[in-house]
Scaffold this active site. Sequence first.
Site, PDB file in Angstrom:
ATOM      1  N   GLU A  92      -4.269  -0.321  -5.594  1.00 43.78           N
ATOM      2  CA  GLU A  92      -2.879  -0.682  -6.239  1.00 43.78           C
ATOM      3  C   GLU A  92      -2.881  -1.885  -6.948  1.00 43.78           C
ATOM      4  O   GLU A  92      -3.367  -2.838  -6.520  1.00 43.78           O
ATOM      5  CB  GLU A  92      -1.941  -0.703  -4.965  1.00 43.78           C
TER       6      GLU A  92
ATOM      7  N   ASP B 221       3.812  -6.963  -3.252  1.00 46.38           N
ATOM      8  CA  ASP B 221       3.603  -6.130  -4.164  1.00 46.38           C
ATOM      9  C   ASP B 221       4.479  -6.624  -5.572  1.00 46.38           C
ATOM     10  O   ASP B 221       5.773  -6.997  -5.261  1.00 46.38           O
ATOM     11  CB  ASP B 221       4.221  -4.754  -3.915  1.00 46.38           C
TER      12      ASP B 221
ATOM     13  N   HIS C  93       1.251  -6.355   4.993  1.00 47.56           N
ATOM     14  CA  HIS C  93       2.522  -6.765   4.864  1.00 47.56           C
ATOM     15  C   HIS C  93       3.307  -7.277   5.811  1.00 47.56           C
ATOM     16  O   HIS C  93       4.023  -8.242   5.981  1.00 47.56           O
ATOM     17  CB  HIS C  93       3.318  -5.753   3.984  1.00 47.56           C
TER      18      HIS C  93
ATOM     19  N   HIS D 297      -0.825  -4.978  -5.549  1.00 40.99           N
ATOM     20  CA  HIS D 297      -0.602  -5.171  -4.239  1.00 40.99           C
ATOM     21  C   HIS D 297      -1.826  -6.407  -3.901  1.00 40.99           C
ATOM     22  O   HIS D 297      -3.083  -6.401  -4.477  1.00 40.99           O
ATOM     23  CB  HIS D 297      -1.291  -4.130  -3.461  1.00 40.99           C
TER      24      HIS D 297
END
Length: 280
Positions: free
Chosen positions: A254, A172, A165, A257
């Site tokens: 995830e 996300d 990130h 993500h």
Amino acid sequence: MRYRLAVVLALAALLGGCSRPEPRPAPATPQPTSASPTPAPASSASVAAPLPGFVVLTDSDPRIHADIRYATPHNFVGRPITGYREPLCLLTRQAAEALRRVQDAALAGGHSLKVYDCYRPQPAVDDFVAWSKRPGEQQTKAEFYPDLAKSRLFADGYIGAPTAHSRGSTLDLTLVDEPAASQPPYRVGQPLVACTAPRGQRFADNSIDMGTGFDCFDPRAHTADPRVTGTARDNRRLLQRLMTDAGFVNYDREWWHYSLRDEPYPDTFFAAPVARSSVG
């Protein structure tokens, strides 16, 4: 002497392999369904403001919804995170342009994108690391990691340091129906429900059903977890298809993500705050 040197070198190699860095997209193109390579070396310094070539996503594409959780107390820490001065999604221009293509495709199917987190400054990552070392701070465990010990969050790969990130091309997100339904505000102190509970019981996010809530630290949040079936499985596959077609790669632990495969800053971790002033 040679025997001692060999033992020392072998021990060093063993210890060096014990850390679990957050994944990042590989440059190769086969199997664009999971991101599992290593991050930039630790020598890559964090870079302060300004953020070169970054944009505010909702300026670039106001059709995309935003629910920036780390600028609020509704997250796994239970308070706003260091470095999130404004509830904004900042991204590199390349990632924002690719996301516009995703939004076009999503709208054609009656959905819209909603982002939860985008660029994450290095001070925010440091905040997560410091929080992880304070075992008594577990105000939101009942929602975000109900079946996992806090001490396992880094070891099991749910939180990473450094994080993709901080390079500005990872985000996300989820899908919402368009027009999007209203979402009840989160109130500090309200009863918490496990993120793994059925959609009608957990926090009333206006996301379409993805099988778990956002930032749910549980194997059921893994994109292809076999326990997630029916509509939720189909929705995850839809999001993955839309993102993959535009050049993004999913982190398979995830469902929310994604990282731009051809990101412009693969070895740079930025430290400027999440604020409009950081993009100039």
